[in-house]
Scaffold this active site. Structure first.
Site, PDB file in Angstrom:
ATOM      1  N   PRO A   1       0.786  -1.180   0.042  1.00  0.00           N
ATOM      2  CA  PRO A   1       0.035  -0.052   0.060  1.00  0.00           C
ATOM      3  C   PRO A   1       0.864   1.282  -0.163  1.00  0.00           C
ATOM      4  O   PRO A   1       1.927   1.382   0.954  1.00  0.00           O
ATOM      5  CB  PRO A   1      -0.837   0.023   1.367  1.00  0.00           C
ATOM      6  CG  PRO A   1      -0.898  -1.595   1.508  1.00  0.00           C
ATOM      7  CD  PRO A   1       0.391  -2.169   1.158  1.00  0.00           C
ATOM      8  N   CYS A   2       0.472   1.996  -1.024  1.00  0.00           N
ATOM      9  CA  CYS A   2       1.076   3.464  -1.197  1.00  0.00           C
ATOM     10  C   CYS A   2       0.499   4.558  -0.506  1.00  0.00           C
ATOM     11  O   CYS A   2       1.176   5.773  -0.440  1.00  0.00           O
ATOM     12  CB  CYS A   2       1.419   3.726  -2.616  1.00  0.00           C
ATOM     13  SG  CYS A   2      -0.175   3.806  -3.501  1.00  0.00           S
TER      14      CYS A   2
END
Length: 386
Positions: free
Chosen positions: A83-84
């Protein structure tokens, strides 16, 4: 779809933070990788993943139950587009302070320690390398190099034994891989420093691939599907709001605002980064698509008539092309086999493509990994036979 090679080693892979399977598909397209374990928690993404790969990836890498799966699995490469949001420049930039998404990296590390793969592949936003003035990226590199004893491509040691690298060498842009999308992303590739001979590891190039010679689309003119349905055209009131916002930004000396990506006069039109959250992913990628019956037309779900300039959003299908899912990643005998399962809304389609990766970039990275795993394992075999 391309079938695995019968003459070369097939490496097994674990697809973590899998989304709808873009990383998996890029690796599979090389014919050198076979997936044995998947993990994704978004239920809608899981539905699309299962539709595409006939496998339900619904597993949470942050649980002990998943670690038990890891222990029972046999894989050579672990991949994760983790996840960014916690590192993105358009988010809160909380990084590792984010108690959910920001700590996923350390759960990936946990999986690595329980089932040590030959190679690691990680993908994240461009801002990861600059987040907290480089401290976040430095932590990731130190964990991989010093805690896990992996050799990260692009990292060396100076005379004092300290890790040195140029963060630019970890950022690659989709537009250099045959896709007209300006999408810089951070990519990390690492090989097992305990398993492989140090001299052979030293032979690996100091940078990951920077481009791909294959051209899927020369520019947006090859990709756009003109004559789109009316529902994608902007309402006139909304378009006026975008114009006023852009004018205010320009007055303040900023370059923010909507963009029509195929305006006349642009020699080689290229899309801006598409995003799962909308934002610049939509307003910064508007399309001029002139056809009769649009200007001033009333449309049931819009408060004002359609705009007179025939400007519209890109369609989800065009976003799919910008990521290499459509027209590339799922082609079989000249027929595109990509589709969404029933019940996936257009909003979810945008989100799933925006959240994903550009498949030609991933394929290039996977080819690099396979090539060097072959080399490293050949050295290991020759030593065992000597």
């Amino acid at each position: 779809m391309q079938q695995p090679s019968e003459t070369k080693t097939i490496y097994k892979m674990a697809d973590l933070c899998a989304g709808i399977g873009g990383i998996r598909r890029g690796f599979e397209m090389t014919g050198r990788f076979e997936n044995v374990l998947s993990a994704e928690i978004d239920k809608s993404a899981c539905k699309t993943y299962e539709h595409l790969f006939n496998e339900n990836p619904q597993n949470d890498i942050m649980t002990d139950e998943f670690i038990e799966l890891v222990k029972m699995s046999d894989y050579d490469v672990i991949m994760a587009g983790f996840p960014c949001q916690a590192f993105s420049s358009v988010g809160l930039e909380e990084g590792f302070k984010d108690k959910t998404k920001g700590t996923v990296f350390f759960h990936i590390v946990r999986a690595i320690t329980h089932r040590r793969p030959q190679a690691i592949f990680l993908e994240n936003v461009e801002n990861l390398v600059r987040h907290q003035k480089g401290k976040t990226f430095s932590t990731i590199i130190k964990v991989l190099e010093e805690k896990l004893d992996y050799r990260v491509v692009g990292v060396a040691r100076n005379e004092e034994g300290k890790l040195v690298y140029d963060w630019h060498s970890f950022v690659r842009n989709s537009k250099n891989f045959g896709i007209p999308q300006n999408r810089p992303r951070t990519y990390i590739i690492a090989f097992d420093g305990k398993r492989f001979d140090a001299e052979r590891l030293a032979a690996i190039p100091c940078e990951i691939p920077a481009c791909r010679s294959e051209v899927i689309y020369r520019d947006l003119n090859d990709l756009l599907e003109l004559g789109a349905p009316k529902g994608f055209y902007l309402a006139s009131g909304y378009f006026e709001t975008l114009k006023k916002h852009k004018a205010r930004q320009k007055k303040n000396g900023n370059g923010f605002g909507y963009r029509i990506v195929n305006e006349p006069g642009i020699e080689s039109p290229c899309a801006n980064t598409i995003m799962a959250t909308g934002g610049s992913g939509k307003e910064r990628n508007l399309v001029l698509d002139v056809q009769e019956g649009i200007a001033g037309e009333e449309y049931p779900t819009k408060r004002t008539p359609l705009n007179d300039e025939c400007v519209r959003f890109m369609t989800p299908w065009e976003w799919g092309k910008l990521q290499g899912f459509i027209g590339y990643g799922f082609m079989e005998d000249g027929v595109d086999k990509f589709s969404f399962p029933e019940g996936i809304s257009k909003g979810q389609q945008y989100k799933q493509f925006g959240n994903s990766v550009t498949i030609p970039v991933i394929r290039t990275m996977a080819e690099f990994i396979a090539e060097w795993l072959d080399y490293l394992n050949a050295g290991e075999i020759s030593e065992q036979n000597s």
